[in-house]
Design an enzyme around this catalytic site. Structure first.
Site, PDB file in Angstrom:
ATOM      1  N   CYS A  36       0.830  -1.206   0.000  1.00 45.52           N
ATOM      2  CA  CYS A  36       0.000   0.000   0.000  1.00 45.52           C
ATOM      3  C   CYS A  36       0.862   1.253   0.000  1.00 45.52           C
ATOM      4  O   CYS A  36       1.409   1.642   1.030  1.00 45.52           O
ATOM      5  CB  CYS A  36      -0.919  -0.028   1.227  1.00 45.52           C
ATOM      6  SG  CYS A  36      -1.968   1.412   1.364  1.00 45.52           S
ATOM      7  N   CYS A  41      -0.450   4.114   2.142  1.00 42.19           N
ATOM      8  CA  CYS A  41      -0.227   3.920   3.585  1.00 42.19           C
ATOM      9  C   CYS A  41       1.237   4.178   3.943  1.00 42.19           C
ATOM     10  O   CYS A  41       1.534   4.804   4.951  1.00 42.19           O
ATOM     11  CB  CYS A  41      -0.547   2.487   4.016  1.00 42.19           C
ATOM     12  SG  CYS A  41      -2.045   1.784   3.356  1.00 42.19           S
ATOM     13  N   ASP A  42       2.147   3.646   3.141  1.00 43.18           N
ATOM     14  CA  ASP A  42       3.542   3.575   3.574  1.00 43.18           C
ATOM     15  C   ASP A  42       4.534   4.440   2.779  1.00 43.18           C
ATOM     16  O   ASP A  42       5.677   4.605   3.207  1.00 43.18           O
ATOM     17  CB  ASP A  42       4.031   2.114   3.477  1.00 43.18           C
ATOM     18  CG  ASP A  42       3.246   1.195   4.408  1.00 43.18           C
ATOM     19  OD1 ASP A  42       2.752   1.689   5.429  1.00 43.18           O
ATOM     20  OD2 ASP A  42       3.134  -0.001   4.113  1.00 43.18           O
TER      21      ASP A  42
END
Ligand code: NAP
Length: 309
Positions: free
Chosen positions: A132, A135-136
């Site tokens: 992701c 997300c990261d």
């Protein structure tokens, strides 16, 4: 007999639990094998509204769980559904060998990231291997570093473009020489100077020369068989998702890929069965949209129960 059983404990399931618990429906939440769902596999969540500095994915899910419990939700940890009988009311679920009867079910069983299936991939998850970019991608470990994205669909292209904000360079490794992504997305990706496509290539191993930290990937050209290595600080795998819906196949309407198709609001084709989150969403797949669908499913279930009286 129960009024509401919620299958899944990610953002969708726990939000449905908060709403149905506050409606005094005393929901039971079956967490499955991954309490908290996919969000617990990421580190910091920076795009969930309300957390200026971001929040750890596991912590966010713990907060949601405690919020649901505070209003009377009963969480059954590790419980998985073995079989279902939705052919008549009450609906029946076999859970850890026990048969439960309920008036409504909210399916929030989520989806898993499709994995490459490499041993080194599993070993280095959260240590540079991620599924992701939103997300990261902004994590310090990826900033100004070369990164690899695997896949050729819209997700891979979107992730590659997104990562160019942080990375020094993004290699897009795809097993063919043509992107599956929509034309506009493919064109935008190939026009981006910071993205270099690596065609006909498959990742065969994730390398960690410095122990426990991704330092590169080993590639195999599937036309020539030639092997090579690429230095990178992160491997972003975007090769699709697999909805966790096998149990409901043939009972609850779903598309060819297994995503459950709601019929009206969050109601499915089966009376008393509602759906929310990634198991029915192949487009947005965000924590906040899953939470929104969980809320809607809870309200739909509550209204359905009221209509029975
Ligand atoms: P997808 O369209 O199914 O693409 C998956 C990609 O991964 C394909 O290029 C596929 O290669 C590759 N792949 C699959 N298994 C692989 C494996 N084992 N090893 C290496 N490569 C593998 O999945 P997605 O990109 O997640 O998109 C899913 C849906 O969401 C699509 O309908 C998409 O349009 C939509 N979506 C839309 C947007 C947007 O509009 N902004 C953003 C994201 C997703 P092949 O091409 O060779 O099959």
């Amino acid at each position: 007999m129960e009024k509401v059983i919620i299958i899944g404990s990610g953002c969708a399931g726990l939000t449905a639990a908060i709403y149905t618990a506050r409606a005094n429906l005393e929901p039971i939440v079956l967490t499955g094998v991954m309490p908290g769902g996919l969000l617990t596999t990421t580190s910091i969540v920076e795009n969930y509204p309300g957390f200026v500095k971001g929040i750890d994915g596991t912590e966010l899910m713990m907060e949601m769980q405690q919020q649901a419990e505070r209003f009377g939700a009963k969480i059954r940890f590790g419980s998985t559904v073995e079989s279902i009988d939705f052919s008549r009311q009450p609906l029946r679920l076999t859970v850890d060998g026990e048969e439960l009867e309920t008036q409504t079910v909210i399916i929030a069983s989520g989806a898993g990231h499709r994995h490459l299936g490499l041993e080194s991939e599993a070993k280095l998850e959260k240590k540079g291997v991620t599924y992701c970019a939103t997300c990261d991608g902004a994590l310090p470990m990826f900033r100004e570093q070369p990164l690899v994205v695997v896949g050729g669909g819209d997700s891979a292209c979107e992730e590659a473009n997104y990562l160019t904000r942080f990375a020094s360079k993004v290699y897009l490794v795809h097993r063919r020489d043509e992107l599956r992504a929509s034309k506009i997305m493919a064109e935008r990706t190939l026009a981006n100077d910071k993205i270099e496509p690596v065609w006909y290539s498959e990742v065969t191993e994730v390398l960690d020369v410095e122990q426990d930290k991704v330092t590169g990937v080993k590639l195999r050209n599937n036309q020539s068989g030639e092997e090579s290595a690429l230095d990178c600080a992160g491997l972003f795998i975007a090769i699709g998702h697999v909805p966790n819906t096998e149990l409901f196949r043939g009972v609850v309407d779903m598309d060819d890929a297994g995503y459950i198709l709601p019929q009206c609001g969050q109601a499915t084709n089966v009376a008393g069965v509602f759906v929310a989150g990634d198991c029915s969403d192949r487009v947005y797949r965000q924590a906040i949209t899953a939470a929104g669908q969980g809320c809607a499913a809870a309200i739909d279930a509550e209204r359905y129960l009221a209509s029975l009286n």
